[in-house]
Write an enzyme that holds these catalytic residues in place. Structure first.
Site, PDB file in Angstrom:
ATOM      1  N   SER A   1      30.812  50.744 -30.664  1.00 40.18           N
ATOM      2  CA  SER A   1      30.703  51.821 -31.651  1.00 40.18           C
ATOM      3  C   SER A   1      32.080  52.242 -32.144  1.00 40.18           C
ATOM      4  CB  SER A   1      29.973  53.012 -31.042  1.00 40.18           C
ATOM      5  OG  SER A   1      28.670  52.644 -30.619  1.00 40.18           O
TER       6      SER A   1
ATOM      7  N   HIS B   1      23.681  46.932 -28.882  1.00 36.70           N
ATOM      8  CA  HIS B   1      22.592  47.784 -28.412  1.00 36.70           C
ATOM      9  C   HIS B   1      21.229  47.183 -28.768  1.00 36.70           C
ATOM     10  CE1 HIS B   1      25.805  50.992 -29.094  1.00 36.70           C
ATOM     11  NE2 HIS B   1      25.572  51.050 -27.796  1.00 36.70           N
TER      12      HIS B   1
ATOM     13  N   LYS C   1      29.950  44.071 -21.483  1.00 36.44           N
ATOM     14  CA  LYS C   1      31.267  44.541 -21.930  1.00 36.44           C
ATOM     15  C   LYS C   1      31.764  45.663 -21.025  1.00 36.44           C
ATOM     16  CE  LYS C   1      31.708  47.326 -25.449  1.00 36.44           C
ATOM     17  NZ  LYS C   1      32.498  48.471 -24.904  1.00 36.44           N
TER      18      LYS C   1
END
Length: 293
Positions: free
Chosen positions: A186, A35, A149
């Site tokens: 995450s 991110h 991704k």
């Protein structure tokens, strides 16, 4: 840096910055280096950077997955500031889906019926398309940044933006990877030490297919079989390992144009996705985006 909770606050905060270049990074929080790389790219190419943090309930097929998704707003805000963010939009579910909300944005065809769509159902990408459209219309950015991704998501969002004529450039940045090659996510925080060791088999299996592709193998069955072998030897269950056209996501038998090798794997209770692009027009295999080297 400013934190806003409503669309009205967001638009008021952005109004003075119109015309100077607004970059937008939509996230569900739990920020990691992937991110942050998107935020830094946005900061390098725009005068104003907006980050959204919203765990979107409509794109989760499993209630347990939604409940387990990490929520770390305080830490996210600190990291975002260091990466050059100017405004954080962190709305509630009631703000994003107010009473009476009755609209769904739906992208049809192979773009949403294959890969993630085949496993998670059409409602997943309906949720993605609806929330991204809502966010884009709320922010009104010049550019929006996504990680490679989530390749299928990028393709779906680009189709939606084109079809609805939303005036924004969709920028896909290379997949961010840890030292062992695992794509940053995450969800990785939920892996135990042993599961993390097993998860590293995923990029190694993709690399085996890349190496075979570089040696001249173009048959998709042979290439996916190499990935299957690597995952099976490690005892990992895969939901899919497929090679599709990089733009249309239609299945391929032999690779004569850029193709996407994508997979979804369960490591314990954690579901991980990854992909690489196999491009016969690139001599030094995947030297750029998604490289596992």
């Amino acid at each position: 840096m400013r934190i806003v909770r409503t669309v009205a606050e967001l638009r008021a905060a952005l109004e003075p910055h119109r015309g100077g270049g607004i970059g937008f990074v939509p996230t569900m929080g739990a920020l990691h280096e992937g991110h942050l790389s998107l935020l830094r790219a946005a900061a390098a190419e725009n005068e104003t950077v907006v980050l959204s943090i919203f765990v979107n309930p409509t794109q989760f097929g499993e209630a347990a997955d939604l409940d387990a998704y990490p929520r770390t707003e305080e830490a996210d805000v600190e990291l975002a500031a260091l990466a050059g963010t100017h405004i954080v939009f962190a709305p509630s579910a009631a703000e994003m889906y107010p009473a009476g909300f009755a609209t769904t944005v739906s992208v049809h065809g192979a773009l949403t019926s294959t890969l993630e769509g085949a496993v998670r159902g059409r409602s997943h990408f309906d949720g993605v398309a609806t929330v991204v459209a809502t966010l884009l219309l709320a922010v009104g950015p010049d550019r929006a940044y996504f990680g490679a991704k989530d390749a299928q998501q990028v393709v779906v969002v680009r189709r939606m933006v084109t079809d609805l004529r939303i005036p924004v450039e969709i920028v896909a940045r290379p997949t961010s990877r840890d030292a062992d090659g695992l794509a940053r996510s995450s969800r990785n925080a939920r892996l135990s030490a042993e599961e993390r060791r097993l998860a590293a088999v995923i990029p190694r299996s993709l690399r085996a297919a890349q190496d075979a592709f570089a040696s001249g193998i173009r048959n998709t069955h042979r290439l996916t079989s190499l990935v299957h072998e690597g995952l099976t030897e490690a005892g990992l269950d895969h939901e899919y390992v497929r090679i599709v056209d990089a733009d249309s996501l239609e299945p391929l038998t032999d690779i004569a144009r850029p193709a996407l090798l994508a997979l979804a794997v369960r490591v314990g209770q954690v579901r991980l996705i990854d992909n690489v692009v196999l491009d016969p027009g690139v001599d030094d295999r995947i030297a750029l985006e998604g490289s596992l080297r």
